[in-house]
Design a protein around this motif. Structure first.
Motif, PDB file in Angstrom:
ATOM      1  N   ARG A 137      37.675 -40.495  50.769  1.00  0.00           N
ATOM      2  CA  ARG A 137      37.445 -39.152  50.219  1.00  0.00           C
ATOM      3  C   ARG A 137      37.893 -38.076  51.205  1.00  0.00           C
ATOM      4  N   LEU A 138      37.658 -38.350  52.494  1.00  0.00           N
ATOM      5  CA  LEU A 138      38.106 -37.391  53.511  1.00  0.00           C
ATOM      6  C   LEU A 138      39.638 -37.293  53.497  1.00  0.00           C
ATOM      7  N   SER A 139      40.263 -38.436  53.298  1.00  0.00           N
ATOM      8  CA  SER A 139      41.728 -38.445  53.249  1.00  0.00           C
ATOM      9  C   SER A 139      42.239 -37.584  52.095  1.00  0.00           C
ATOM     10  N   LEU A 140      41.535 -37.656  50.967  1.00  0.00           N
ATOM     11  CA  LEU A 140      41.909 -36.823  49.816  1.00  0.00           C
ATOM     12  C   LEU A 140      41.692 -35.343  50.146  1.00  0.00           C
ATOM     13  N   ALA A 141      40.581 -35.069  50.826  1.00  0.00           N
ATOM     14  CA  ALA A 141      40.287 -33.678  51.196  1.00  0.00           C
ATOM     15  C   ALA A 141      41.390 -33.117  52.093  1.00  0.00           C
ATOM     16  N   VAL A 142      41.876 -33.952  53.012  1.00  0.00           N
ATOM     17  CA  VAL A 142      42.949 -33.510  53.910  1.00  0.00           C
ATOM     18  C   VAL A 142      44.195 -33.154  53.108  1.00  0.00           C
ATOM     19  N   ALA A 143      44.500 -33.964  52.092  1.00  0.00           N
ATOM     20  CA  ALA A 143      45.698 -33.703  51.274  1.00  0.00           C
ATOM     21  C   ALA A 143      45.584 -32.384  50.515  1.00  0.00           C
ATOM     22  N   MET A 144      44.344 -31.983  50.212  1.00  0.00           N
ATOM     23  CA  MET A 144      44.156 -30.793  49.371  1.00  0.00           C
ATOM     24  C   MET A 144      43.803 -29.534  50.156  1.00  0.00           C
ATOM     25  N   ILE A 145      43.636 -29.662  51.479  1.00  0.00           N
ATOM     26  CA  ILE A 145      43.072 -28.562  52.263  1.00  0.00           C
ATOM     27  C   ILE A 145      43.883 -27.269  52.147  1.00  0.00           C
ATOM     28  N   HIS A 146      45.204 -27.390  51.989  1.00  0.00           N
ATOM     29  CA  HIS A 146      46.032 -26.171  51.988  1.00  0.00           C
ATOM     30  C   HIS A 146      46.417 -25.747  50.576  1.00  0.00           C
ATOM     31  N   HIS A 147      45.731 -26.289  49.587  1.00  0.00           N
ATOM     32  CA  HIS A 147      45.952 -25.896  48.205  1.00  0.00           C
ATOM     33  C   HIS A 147      47.422 -26.049  47.817  1.00  0.00           C
ATOM     34  N   PRO A 148      47.956 -27.269  47.904  1.00  0.00           N
ATOM     35  CA  PRO A 148      49.392 -27.449  47.667  1.00  0.00           C
ATOM     36  C   PRO A 148      49.751 -27.342  46.187  1.00  0.00           C
ATOM     37  N   ALA A 149      51.014 -26.999  45.941  1.00  0.00           N
ATOM     38  CA  ALA A 149      51.480 -26.915  44.551  1.00  0.00           C
ATOM     39  C   ALA A 149      51.720 -28.308  43.982  1.00  0.00           C
ATOM     40  N   LEU A 150      52.003 -29.256  44.864  1.00  0.00           N
ATOM     41  CA  LEU A 150      52.254 -30.631  44.425  1.00  0.00           C
ATOM     42  C   LEU A 150      51.390 -31.586  45.227  1.00  0.00           C
ATOM     43  N   LEU A 151      50.630 -32.397  44.512  1.00  0.00           N
ATOM     44  CA  LEU A 151      49.815 -33.414  45.182  1.00  0.00           C
ATOM     45  C   LEU A 151      50.440 -34.780  44.911  1.00  0.00           C
ATOM     46  N   LEU A 152      50.766 -35.490  46.000  1.00  0.00           N
ATOM     47  CA  LEU A 152      51.285 -36.846  45.868  1.00  0.00           C
ATOM     48  C   LEU A 152      50.184 -37.785  46.346  1.00  0.00           C
ATOM     49  N   LEU A 153      49.570 -38.470  45.413  1.00  0.00           N
ATOM     50  CA  LEU A 153      48.382 -39.258  45.746  1.00  0.00           C
ATOM     51  C   LEU A 153      48.659 -40.738  45.506  1.00  0.00           C
ATOM     52  N   ASP A 154      48.657 -41.491  46.607  1.00  0.00           N
ATOM     53  CA  ASP A 154      48.947 -42.919  46.517  1.00  0.00           C
ATOM     54  C   ASP A 154      47.626 -43.689  46.498  1.00  0.00           C
ATOM     55  N   GLU A 155      47.268 -44.169  45.354  1.00  0.00           N
ATOM     56  CA  GLU A 155      46.003 -44.900  45.158  1.00  0.00           C
ATOM     57  C   GLU A 155      44.807 -44.092  45.687  1.00  0.00           C
ATOM     58  N   PRO A 156      44.590 -42.887  45.193  1.00  0.00           N
ATOM     59  CA  PRO A 156      43.541 -42.042  45.766  1.00  0.00           C
ATOM     60  C   PRO A 156      42.128 -42.535  45.497  1.00  0.00           C
ATOM     61  N   THR A 157      41.952 -43.307  44.443  1.00  0.00           N
ATOM     62  CA  THR A 157      40.574 -43.676  44.082  1.00  0.00           C
ATOM     63  C   THR A 157      40.229 -45.107  44.478  1.00  0.00           C
ATOM     64  N   ALA A 158      41.135 -45.753  45.210  1.00  0.00           N
ATOM     65  CA  ALA A 158      40.841 -47.129  45.637  1.00  0.00           C
ATOM     66  C   ALA A 158      39.632 -47.113  46.563  1.00  0.00           C
ATOM     67  N   GLY A 159      38.649 -47.920  46.262  1.00  0.00           N
ATOM     68  CA  GLY A 159      37.468 -48.021  47.115  1.00  0.00           C
ATOM     69  C   GLY A 159      36.460 -46.905  46.904  1.00  0.00           C
ATOM     70  N   VAL A 160      36.694 -46.059  45.882  1.00  0.00           N
ATOM     71  CA  VAL A 160      35.770 -44.947  45.627  1.00  0.00           C
ATOM     72  C   VAL A 160      34.826 -45.348  44.485  1.00  0.00           C
ATOM     73  N   ASP A 161      33.535 -44.949  44.616  1.00  0.00           N
ATOM     74  CA  ASP A 161      32.540 -45.314  43.591  1.00  0.00           C
ATOM     75  C   ASP A 161      32.971 -44.807  42.212  1.00  0.00           C
ATOM     76  N   PRO A 162      32.607 -45.550  41.142  1.00  0.00           N
ATOM     77  CA  PRO A 162      33.031 -45.149  39.792  1.00  0.00           C
ATOM     78  C   PRO A 162      32.607 -43.732  39.419  1.00  0.00           C
ATOM     79  N   ASP A 163      31.361 -43.340  39.753  1.00  0.00           N
ATOM     80  CA  ASP A 163      30.933 -41.999  39.352  1.00  0.00           C
ATOM     81  C   ASP A 163      31.713 -40.911  40.079  1.00  0.00           C
ATOM     82  N   LEU A 164      32.088 -41.196  41.318  1.00  0.00           N
ATOM     83  CA  LEU A 164      32.872 -40.216  42.066  1.00  0.00           C
ATOM     84  C   LEU A 164      34.308 -40.174  41.544  1.00  0.00           C
TER      85      LEU A 164
END
Lengths: 249, 411
Positions: free
Chosen positions: A147-174
Motif C-alpha cells: 500500500r505504501l508503494s501505491l501511495a508513493v506512485a500517487m504522491i505527485h498526483h500524476p496524469a498517468l498511473l502505471l500500476l503493475d499488480e497493485p493489489t497483489a497481497g492486499v486484503d479484499p476489503d482494501l
C-alpha cells in the motif's frame, strides 16, 4: 479529427517489440489508452505485461516501435513528472518511515514540503496507513508495504498511473477501496494502466487488453469480450480467446 | 541431520552463483600471492641525490719523505659500498639543487660529502692504526698520524625526508654501513675501532623526528576511507537495485547525474566524518605529527571519495547480490592494503610490482596526505597527486552517470 484523437491519447504504442536474447517478450504491440480511462492488461505470467509497463515508463528501451505518453515520444524527461509507476516489487526504502518515503519521492517529483504533507494526509487515508505515518517501512506487513508503494506512485498526483499488480497481497476489503479510488481518479481525468491477475478486478476496468506470448490478442470493454467469447465471466472469456489466439497464431 | 541439509543448501546456492565461486577461490590466492611477491624486505632503489665535493687530496706524514700530499677519493669507495640496489643515485654539484629534488618528492634524501672527507677518514684511521703502508709513485711508503687535526664540520652530511620513515631509516643505515665497512677495510688486522660518530651528521629535511606512527597515520586514514566508502557504496546500491528502488527512482524526474551526485555527496560526508575521527584520535591520543592544512587534507579526501564512489557505482552494476558486492569491495580493498604505499613505501615492494602502485588512486591519496600531514605541503606540493585524483574522480563520475543512464535510458 486525427489531431483530436492524438491529443486525447495518453498512452500510444506503435509496433512495440522487445527481445531478451532469443526470447521475444513483446511482439509488435499497438496500444492506445485514452485520457481518464482505466485500462487493464491481463495475461498469464510471461505474456509481456510487465515488460510493456517498463517500456512505457522508460526503464526499458524497445528494440522496435515507439511509445508516446501524453503526446511526447518516450524517452522524454519532461513526461516523467506526469507518470506514477508502481512496480511489482515494493520498491520503497524499508529503513526509513512511511512519511519519510513519501517526502523523499514527493520532493524528487518537485512537490514542496507543504504539498507533500497535504498529499500524504489524503493518500495515507486512502491506503489505510494514516496511523503508520511514523513507522519504519520494514516494520510494516507485506500488504502494508504494498500500500505504501501505491501511495508513493500517487504522491505527485500524476496524469498517468502505471500500476503493475497493485493489489497483489492486499486484503479484499482494501482492494475494493482501491478500486473505488481508481474510479474517482479516473473521473477526475487520471489515466490508469493496470496489470492484474485478479480477473474479477479486471472486469472493473473500462477496457481490458488480453496479452498472450507478447501479443495483444484482443481488447475491449470486459462485457464486450465476454459476449464475443460467449462466456459468462471474464476468466472464461480470457481462456477461450487465448485458446483461439493460439490456434490462429 | 538438519545441519547437513543447511550446509548442503549453502553449496547448492553457490552452484548457481559462479561469480561468487570464482571470487571465493581467487581472493585468498590473490591475498597470498600479493603478500608473497609484494615484499622484498628492506627498501631498495631509493632515489637519493649525491653531492660529492670530496677533493681526494690527502696530506700525510711519511717516514720516508716527510709531509706529502696524495690523491685518492675515498668517497668513491664509500659510494660503491652502497651496493647496486640500495639507491638510485643521481649526482649533482649543488646542495640547493639536491634539496630541491627532495622538496619536489623526486628524491628521498641527499648525501653530501665534504671536500675533506678523504683527509678526515685517513686521519682517523692513522690515529688508531699508528702507521700504514701505502704505495706512492711505485714505492712503498709508511704513512704516520699528523697529530691532532682540526675538524670544522662533519665530512658526511645526510639530509633525509623523514615523512617516509622506512626509506629515511634505510638511507641512514646504508650510508652508515658503507662508512663502517670503509673504516674496517683500512683497519684490517687491527682489533680496534675508530670513533667516527662525529664524522657523519643526519638532518631531517622534512618531518623532523617523525616515527612510524606518524608514517602510518595517513595510510590508516586513506585505508579507512577506502574500506568504508567502497563497502557502503556497493552494498547500498546493490540493495537498492535488488529491491527495485533504483529502477523506480529512474522513473521519477531525477537526472542520472543528480542521482549519482546525491549518493556521492552523502558518502563523501560519511567519509569526511570517518577521516576526521581518525585524524582526531591520531593527533590527540597518539600525538601524531600534523603540520599541514586540515582544509587541504579534507579537500584531497573529498576528491578521492568522489572517484571511489564512482568506481563503487560501476561495480554495483556488475554485482547481482550483496555477497558479490562484498567480494567486489575486497577487490578494491586488497590492493589498497599492499600496493598503495598505505603502510609500506613503493621501494619496499618487489621491483616487478612497483609499476602497479601508480595505477591505484589510493597511492596518490596516501602520498598527498603524507605530504600535507608530515611535510606541511600546500597546493604546490601536491598538485600532481591532486590532478591525478581529480582526473580519476571525473572519469569515474562520468562513467557512473553513463551507467545510471543505461539503467533508465529516459534521461
Amino acid at each position: 479529427m486525427m489531431q483530436e484523437t492524438i491529443l486525447s491519447d495518453v498512452v500510444r504504442t506503435e509496433g512495440l517489440v522487445k527481445r531478451f536474447g532469443h526470447v521475444l517478450a513483446v511482439r509488435g504491440l499497438d496500444l492506445v489508452v485514452d485520457e481518464g480511462e482505466i485500462y487493464g492488461l491481463i495475461g498469464p505470467n510471461g505474456s509481456g505485461k510487465t515488460t510493456t509497463m517498463r517500456m512505457l515508463c522508460g526503464i526499458l528501451r524497445p528494440d522496435e516501435g515507439e511509445v508516446y505518453i501524453l503526446g511526447e515520444r518516450v524517452p522524454s524527461f519532461k513526461v516523467l513528472r506526469s507518470i506514477g509507476y508502481m512496480p511489482q516489487e515494493n520498491a520503497i526504502y524499508d529503513d526509513i518511515t512511511v512519511q519519510e518515503n513519501l517526502c523523499f519521492f514527493g520532493r524528487i517529483q518537485g512537490l514542496t514540503r507543504e504539498d507533500v504533507n497535504t498529499r500524504a494526509d489524503s493518500i495515507l487515508e486512502l491506503v489505510g496507513l494514516r496511523g503508520k505515518r511514523g513507522a519504519l517501512a520494514r516494520d510494516l506487513s507485506g500488504g502494508m508495504q504494498r500500500r505504501l508503494s501505491l501511495a508513493v506512485a500517487m504522491i505527485h498526483h500524476p496524469a498517468l498511473l502505471l500500476l503493475d499488480e497493485p493489489t497483489a497481497g492486499v486484503d479484499p476489503d482494501l482492494r475494493v477501496s482501491f478500486w473505488e479510488h481508481f474510479k474517482e481518479l479516473s473521473a477526475q481525468g487520471t489515466t490508469i494502466l493496470i496489470t492484474t491477475h485478479y480477473l474479477e478486478e479486471a472486469s472493473r476496468c473500462g477496457r481490458v487488453g488480453l496479452m498472450s506470448q507478447g501479443r495483444l490478442i484482443e481488447e475491449g470493454p470486459p462485457q464486450a469480450l465476454e459476449e464475443e467469447a460467449h462466456a459468462k465471466t471474464l476468466e472464461d472469456a480470457f481462456l477461450k480467446l487465448v485458446g483461439k489466439g493460439k490456434e490462429e497464431g | 541431520m538438519n545441519v547437513f541439509f543447511v550446509a548442503r543448501n549453502v553449496f547448492r546456492r553457490l552452484r548457481h552463483d559462479w561469480l561468487t565461486v570464482i571470487m571465493l577461490g581467487t581472493i585468498p590466492l590473490l591475498f597470498i600471492l600479493l603478500f608473497g611477491y609484494a615484499f622484498s624486505g628492506t627498501p631498495t632503489d631509493i632515489a637519493v641525490v649525491i653531492v660529492n665535493h670530496d677533493s681526494g687530496k690527502i696530506t700525510v706524514n711519511t717516514k720516508e719523505f716527510g709531509t706529502i700530499t696524495v690523491e685518492k677519493r675515498l668517497s668513491d669507495d664509500l659510494i660503491s659500498g652502497f651496493g647496486d640496489h640500495a639507491f638510485r643515485a643521481r649526482m649533482v654539484d649543488d646542495e640547493k639543487q639536491a634539496q630541491d629534488l627532495v622538496k619536489r618528492g623526486r628524491a628521498r634524501g641527499v648525501i653530501e660529502i665534504a671536500p675533506g672527507f678523504s683527509q678526515d677518514l685517513i686521519d682517523r684511521v692513522l690515529s688508531v692504526k699508528g702507521e700504514m703502508a701505502y704505495s706512492y709513485h711505485g714505492q712503498t711508503v709508511h704513512l704516520l698520524p699528523r697529530g691532532a687535526s682540526e675538524r670544522s664540520a662533519p665530512a658526511l652530511v645526510l639530509g633525509v625526508d623523514r615523512s617516509n620513515v622506512p626509506t629515511a631509516d634505510t638511507i641512514v643505515a646504508t650510508v652508515r654501513s658503507s662508512l663502517n665497512s670503509l673504516f674496517l677495510s683500512y683497519l684490517a688486522g687491527r682489533d680496534t675501532t675508530v670513533n667516527w660518530s662525529d664524522m657523519m651528521h643526519t638532518d631531517d629535511l622534512y618531518a623532523s623526528g617523525a616515527g612510524y606512527m606518524d608514517y602510518y597515520s595517513p595510510g590508516v586514514i586513506g585505508f579507512a576511507v577506502t574500506v568504508i566508502t567502497s563497502m557502503l557504496t556497493l552494498i547500498s546500491l546493490v540493495r537498492e537495485e535488488r529491491n527495485g528502488v533504483l529502477e523506480r527512482l529512474l522513473t521519477f524526474s531525477i537526472r542520472p547525474w543528480e542521482l549519482s551526485m546525491g549518493y556521492t555527496l552523502a558518502f563523501t560526508i560519511i567519509s569526511l566524518v570517518q577521516a576526521s575521527e581518525v585524524i582526531l584520535i591520531a593527533y590527540f591520543l597518539f600525538h601524531t605529527m600534523f603540520v599541514g592544512s586540515l582544509a587541504l587534507m579534507l579537500l584531497v579526501i573529498i576528491v578521492y571519495t568522489i572517484g571511489l564512489q564512482g568506481l563503487g557505482t560501476l561495480l554495483s552494476g556488475l554485482a547481482r547480490n550483496e555477497f558479490q558486492a562484498v567480494e567486489y569491495a575486497l577487490l578494491i580493498i586488497l590492493p589498497g592494503l599492499i600496493l598503495t604505499e598505505a603502510f609500506w613505501p613503493v621501494e619496499a615492494l618487489s621491483p616487478a610490482l612497483r609499476p602497479l602502485v601508480f595505477l591505484f588512486p589510493l597511492t596518490y591519496l596516501n602520498r598527498a596526505l603524507r605530504a600535507i600531514m608530515l611535510r606541511g605541503a600546500g597546493f604546490s606540493g601536491i598538485w600532481v597527486e591532486l590532478t591525478v585524483l581529480a582526473s580519476y574522480a571525473l572519469l569515474m563520475l562520468g562513467l557512473s552517470v553513463a551507467l545510471m543512464k543505461r539503467r533508465g535510458y529516459t534521461s
